[in-house]
Enzyme design. Structure first.
Site, short mmCIF file in Angstrom:
data_model
loop_
_atom_site.label_atom_id
_atom_site.label_comp_id
_atom_site.label_asym_id
_atom_site.label_seq_id
_atom_site.Cartn_x
_atom_site.Cartn_y
_atom_site.Cartn_z
N ASN A 42 0.84 -1.20 0.00
CA ASN A 42 0.00 0.00 0.00
C ASN A 42 0.88 1.25 0.00
O ASN A 42 1.96 1.28 0.60
CB ASN A 42 -1.04 0.00 1.12
CG ASN A 42 -0.52 -0.34 2.50
OD1 ASN A 42 0.50 -1.00 2.64
ND2 ASN A 42 -1.21 0.13 3.51
N CYS A 53 -4.07 0.54 -2.46
CA CYS A 53 -3.89 -0.68 -1.66
C CYS A 53 -2.81 -1.58 -2.25
O CYS A 53 -2.51 -1.52 -3.45
CB CYS A 53 -5.18 -1.48 -1.60
SG CYS A 53 -6.53 -0.69 -0.74
N GLU A 55 -3.02 -4.72 -2.94
CA GLU A 55 -3.55 -5.64 -3.96
C GLU A 55 -3.57 -4.96 -5.33
O GLU A 55 -3.15 -5.53 -6.34
CB GLU A 55 -4.97 -6.07 -3.60
CG GLU A 55 -5.10 -6.82 -2.28
CD GLU A 55 -5.33 -5.91 -1.08
OE1 GLU A 55 -4.76 -4.80 -1.02
OE2 GLU A 55 -6.11 -6.32 -0.20
N CYS A 91 -10.63 -3.17 -4.23
CA CYS A 91 -9.67 -4.19 -4.71
C CYS A 91 -10.40 -5.44 -5.19
O CYS A 91 -9.98 -6.06 -6.17
CB CYS A 91 -8.66 -4.52 -3.63
SG CYS A 91 -7.50 -3.17 -3.34
O1 LIG Z 1 -6.66 -5.26 2.07
C1 LIG Z 1 -6.21 -4.14 2.34
C2 LIG Z 1 -6.75 -3.34 3.37
C3 LIG Z 1 -6.17 -2.10 3.60
N1 LIG Z 1 -5.11 -1.68 2.85
C4 LIG Z 1 -4.46 -0.39 3.15
C5 LIG Z 1 -5.12 0.86 2.69
C6 LIG Z 1 -4.56 1.87 3.68
O2 LIG Z 1 -3.25 2.26 3.27
C7 LIG Z 1 -4.41 1.07 4.96
C8 LIG Z 1 -5.53 1.26 5.95
O3 LIG Z 1 -6.76 1.05 5.34
O4 LIG Z 1 -4.34 -0.28 4.56
C9 LIG Z 1 -4.58 -2.45 1.85
O5 LIG Z 1 -3.60 -2.08 1.20
N2 LIG Z 1 -5.16 -3.65 1.60
ZN LIG Z 2 -8.09 -2.32 -1.41
#
Ligand SMILES: O=c1ccn([C@H]2C[C@H](O)[C@@H](CO)O2)c(=O)[nH]1
Ligand SMILES: [Zn+2]
Length: 134
Positions: A42, A53, A55, A91
């Site tokens: 992320n 994110c 993903e 995502c």
């Molecule tokens: O499956 C997930 C859930 C959250 N986040 C990130 C988004 C943000 O940077 C932090 C908090 O939501 O986590 C992801 O990357 N993937």
């Molecule tokens: Zn996401």
């Protein structure tokens, strides 16, 4: 590559997470059908909304590197969560766009808990690319 190894790749990817606002690092590892792994973390933003994110970072990275939609065989995702991590709705929608709906998605946490699911299970009754085809 088995689920445990792909989760290890997601943990490696998480090390690069840029999370000055939430402090919540996530890592993703997208396996393609040739056996290559595409890593994502992320990447947050002071305006919050532009945050990407882990993903989506992994999927967009693979697409940008020339890998075709549908050419992936699994994705592993890891966060420091009590239960195996749950990908956000955005995502899930992007997974449906770029991956086979029956593609395995392996959810994990740093304690070693694992939940295996599919995109179809994560996003039931979804609106997807098929709805826009004649
Ligand atoms: O499956 C997930 C859930 C959250 N986040 C990130 C988004 C943000 O940077 C932090 C908090 O939501 O986590 C992801 O990357 N993937
Ligand atoms: Zn996401």
């Amino acid at each position: 590559m088995d689920n445990t190894l792909l989760l290890q790749e997601a943990i490696k990817a998480r090390a690069a997470a840029y999370t000055p606002y939430s402090g919540f690092g996530v890592g993703a590892a997208l396996l393609d059908k040739e056996g290559h792994v595409h890593h994502g973390c992320n990447v947050e933003n002071a305006a919050y909304g532009p945050t990407n994110c882990a993903e989506r970072t992994a999927m967009f990275r693979a697409i940008a590197d020339g890998h075709a939609p549908g050419s992936f065989s699994a994705m592993a995702i890891v966060g420091d969560t009590e239960e195996p991590i749950a990908p956000c709705g955005v995502c899930r929608q992007v997974m449906l766009e770029l991956c086979d709906p029956d593609m395995p998605v392996i959810l994990g946490n740093l304690k070693g808990d694992i939940r295996e699911t599919t995109i179809r299970e994560l996003l039931p009754y979804a609106f997807g690319p098929a709805h826009l085809q004649e």
